[in-house]
Design an enzyme around this catalytic site. Sequence first.
Site, mmCIF file in Angstrom:
data_model
loop_
_atom_site.group_PDB
_atom_site.id
_atom_site.type_symbol
_atom_site.label_atom_id
_atom_site.label_comp_id
_atom_site.label_asym_id
_atom_site.label_seq_id
_atom_site.Cartn_x
_atom_site.Cartn_y
_atom_site.Cartn_z
ATOM 1 N N LYS A 107 0.834 -1.209 0.000
ATOM 2 C CA LYS A 107 0.000 0.000 0.000
ATOM 3 C C LYS A 107 0.866 1.256 0.000
ATOM 4 O O LYS A 107 1.902 1.307 0.673
ATOM 5 C CB LYS A 107 -0.901 0.029 1.238
ATOM 6 C CG LYS A 107 -1.994 -1.023 1.273
ATOM 7 C CD LYS A 107 -2.873 -0.817 2.498
ATOM 8 C CE LYS A 107 -4.055 -1.748 2.518
ATOM 9 N NZ LYS A 107 -4.924 -1.504 3.695
ATOM 10 N N HIS A 184 -12.728 -0.954 -4.697
ATOM 11 C CA HIS A 184 -12.497 -0.327 -3.390
ATOM 12 C C HIS A 184 -13.347 0.918 -3.170
ATOM 13 O O HIS A 184 -13.074 1.707 -2.269
ATOM 14 C CB HIS A 184 -11.007 0.012 -3.198
ATOM 15 C CG HIS A 184 -10.104 -1.169 -3.381
ATOM 16 N ND1 HIS A 184 -10.005 -2.174 -2.448
ATOM 17 C CD2 HIS A 184 -9.278 -1.516 -4.403
ATOM 18 C CE1 HIS A 184 -9.147 -3.083 -2.883
ATOM 19 N NE2 HIS A 184 -8.704 -2.718 -4.063
ATOM 20 N N ASN A 239 -10.654 8.295 8.546
ATOM 21 C CA ASN A 239 -11.040 9.425 7.710
ATOM 22 C C ASN A 239 -11.308 10.615 8.617
ATOM 23 O O ASN A 239 -12.226 10.577 9.435
ATOM 24 C CB ASN A 239 -12.278 9.094 6.886
ATOM 25 C CG ASN A 239 -11.960 8.123 5.773
ATOM 26 O OD1 ASN A 239 -11.254 8.466 4.832
ATOM 27 N ND2 ASN A 239 -12.434 6.898 5.895
ATOM 28 N N ARG A 241 -12.780 13.349 8.568
ATOM 29 C CA ARG A 241 -13.816 14.214 7.984
ATOM 30 C C ARG A 241 -15.168 13.536 8.144
ATOM 31 O O ARG A 241 -15.263 12.406 8.605
ATOM 32 C CB ARG A 241 -13.533 14.424 6.497
ATOM 33 C CG ARG A 241 -13.436 13.104 5.726
ATOM 34 C CD ARG A 241 -13.184 13.296 4.250
ATOM 35 N NE ARG A 241 -12.804 12.065 3.591
ATOM 36 C CZ ARG A 241 -13.633 11.155 3.116
ATOM 37 N NH1 ARG A 241 -14.944 11.340 3.235
ATOM 38 N NH2 ARG A 241 -13.200 10.062 2.520
ATOM 39 N N VAL A 244 -19.269 10.408 3.245
ATOM 40 C CA VAL A 244 -20.392 10.480 2.304
ATOM 41 C C VAL A 244 -21.608 9.733 2.867
ATOM 42 O O VAL A 244 -22.746 10.133 2.684
ATOM 43 C CB VAL A 244 -19.974 9.871 0.939
ATOM 44 C CG1 VAL A 244 -21.150 9.800 -0.018
ATOM 45 C CG2 VAL A 244 -18.845 10.696 0.317
#
Length: 384
Positions: A107, A184, A239, A241, A244
Amino acid sequence: PANATESYLNIPAIISAAEVTGADGIHPGYGFLAENADFAEQIERSGFTFIGPSAEVIRLMGDKVSAIAAMIDAGVPTVPGSDGPLPDDEAECLAIGRRVGYPVIIKASGGGGGRGMRVVHEESELIKSIALTRTEAGAAFGNPVVYLEKFLTNPRHVEVQVLSDGQGNAIHLGDRDCSLQRRHQKVIEEAPAPNMPEDLRAEMGKAAVDAAKAIGYQGAGTVEFLLDASGAFYFMEMNTRLQVEHPVTEMITGEDLVEWQLRVADGEKLPKAQEELTINGHAFEVRLYAEDPHNDFLPATGRLVHMRMPTANDHVRIDTGVYEGGEVSIHYDPMIAKLITWDTDRTSALRRMATALNDVQIVGITTNTGFLANIARHPAFVRG
């Protein structure tokens, strides 16, 4: 202008708009700028409040290597791996691969959104795969650093919504299952995660809160975990934030996450303690996209000649920014709307989603509506 760098990613223009309108703070939404530490820094330097965590925390958790190190320090379970950047020495890399066991995944430290990842099934592929991922990471993210993790076969993707006020108080608002993905990218999200033992749910919630406290987090964030068939869970990323898919959490808790963000940014304590929060019912969210499921999900462009959405009520919520007669262009993400349904149990909520998708009418552009409706009725998904 339509070009993203000249419009919604134009930081000086956003700060200028805040000055002209007399705003106190700037909410970054949940797009590219929401996890941009430089953006947060520039907002604070300009005298405005950034409605989110500090730039320092965004940087810490945005770099996957430093994020894993912080979670290890906090006692949060992490996927077995290199526990840091892969060295340049090939023999050392091969030794790490043998210790972790194949398959492994390489990654990019600065990656995200499913980019900068490569699965390796055999030792003979490792060195070449590391070199390719480094090259891709340098080109895509300006950061060639890569690390290695054990590749978990067919895990569930379960995330926990956290909120912290920066005054030592942190809570979680339950979990969401986002396992249904392509490339993903999430396709359907639901809350709470189905078929989850309550003791495991509590353990994951505590781990997420511990993570937020350990890094001095402030605001809304999501701690993402991989959950394997044995019930073991591992930190994947955080994340920094609003997500969604935050509406499914709002539907099952009755709380307004954006209001909580604003209150915390204004210096208030969290509105509620953990024991005051309750989970009620079940919720699903699908993302209606202008794309062709029959042609490798190729994004579609064109005019929305006719558009009708289901009627919004206590059971159905529609979040959208497009309108009939408007155009879906090449310049922006091809999401048309988010469709969210709620009911007292999973079966009823999913039935409502299937019905709501039937009521979506979009003419003039190819969409994934039928694809989503097929999933909502698929026996395996119905069983959870």
